[in-house]
Write an enzyme that holds these catalytic residues in place. Sequence first.
Site, PDB file in Angstrom:
ATOM      1  N   CYS A  24       4.538  12.121  -7.058  1.00  0.00           N
ATOM      2  CA  CYS A  24       5.191  10.859  -7.407  1.00  0.00           C
ATOM      3  C   CYS A  24       4.611  10.274  -8.690  1.00  0.00           C
ATOM      4  CB  CYS A  24       5.034   9.871  -6.243  1.00  0.00           C
ATOM      5  SG  CYS A  24       5.718   8.261  -6.627  1.00  0.00           S
ATOM      6  N   CYS A  45       4.258   6.449  -8.703  1.00  0.00           N
ATOM      7  CA  CYS A  45       3.104   5.935  -7.938  1.00  0.00           C
ATOM      8  C   CYS A  45       1.797   6.148  -8.700  1.00  0.00           C
ATOM      9  CB  CYS A  45       2.966   6.647  -6.599  1.00  0.00           C
ATOM     10  SG  CYS A  45       4.504   6.952  -5.752  1.00  0.00           S
ATOM     11  N   ASP A  46       1.640   7.308  -9.334  1.00  0.00           N
ATOM     12  CA  ASP A  46       0.301   7.693  -9.793  1.00  0.00           C
ATOM     13  C   ASP A  46       0.099   7.710 -11.309  1.00  0.00           C
ATOM     14  OD1 ASP A  46      -0.495   7.973  -7.177  1.00  0.00           O
ATOM     15  OD2 ASP A  46       0.167  10.050  -7.053  1.00  0.00           O
TER      16      ASP A  46
END
Length: 306
Positions: A131, A134-135
């Site tokens: 992701c 997300c990261d």
Amino acid sequence: MYDLIILGGGPAGLSAGIYAARYKLDTILLEKEYFSGGQVLNTWVVENYPGFKEIKGDELAKRMEEQAEHFGLEIKQETVKEVTLKGEENIFKTAKNEYKAKTAIIATGSKPRMLNIPGEKEFYGKGVSYCGTCDAPFYKDKVVAVIGGGNTAVDEALYLTKYTKKVYLIHRRDELRADKILQDKAFENPKIELIWNSVAKEIDLGEDDKHVFIHNKKTEQDKKLAVDGVFVFIGYKPNNELFKDQVELNQYGFIRKQKMNSLETNIPGVFAAGDILEKELRQIVIAAGDGAKAAFEANEYITKHN
Ligand code: NAP
């Protein structure tokens, strides 16, 4: 006894919820995550959902959820542990409750596919990610590898360039699968280096000497690429664990369509919508369309069987 239970709160489930609520069906939507939206939550920006030239994935999901709740949809954040799909009575057990409904819509979507190479599991959450949204912020001014050649890989590679110093986009063929418009953006981006005809063989993101080993299938040469993180985007697997022994699936594990013009599964009164369904193109707009159609069919089913 509800009229309808919707399993999964991505675009398919939420769209089904909007339609079901407007049909005044007594409906509950069960979603295991704290936020509805499914994979849209992991999408940085959506450019192809009609009505929005550009909208953040989480914003689109929030709007869908608000719209469904506005029409009276009941959404519960509960993980379903067991389902019994029988047509006239469908039972959904969670850790706390048991819900029953006359009809059901399965909208459980899919999850990222893994490479299954050494180091992938070991460094998951410690450098290996599925992701970008997300990261990516963890990789400010760092070097990362993105694996895959589809829309997700290219989309996420482009997003990662907003943070990183460099992105290696590693693809197993000499041509990307992604839409041409995305390909052009990737080719024009000076931070993206395409690595063609190559597969990742091993990931090591330990303290020193972080790298991914790649193998060029044309030259048969191996190469060690120094990277701080590895993002894997090689497609998705259906989330079918709860019902795989009850609902007919195709050879890849997606719910089989029984008729051209219907989303009813092999179980009468049980419908499927979104990415869990066998189809050629998995898109938010298509999942939303499926949700509307599945709710329409559930409404018809209830009208006929009451
Ligand atoms: P996808 O289209 O199935 O592409 C998967 C990519 O990973 C392909 O390039 C494939 O290579 C590669 N791959 C598969 N297994 C591999 C392995 N073991 N090792 C290395 N590479 C491997 O998946 P996706 O990109 O996640 O997209 C899924 C669906 O969502 C698609 O329908 C896509 O159009 C849609 N989507 C749309 C958008 C958008 O419109 N903005 C954004 C994201 C996703 P090959 O090409 O050689 O098969």
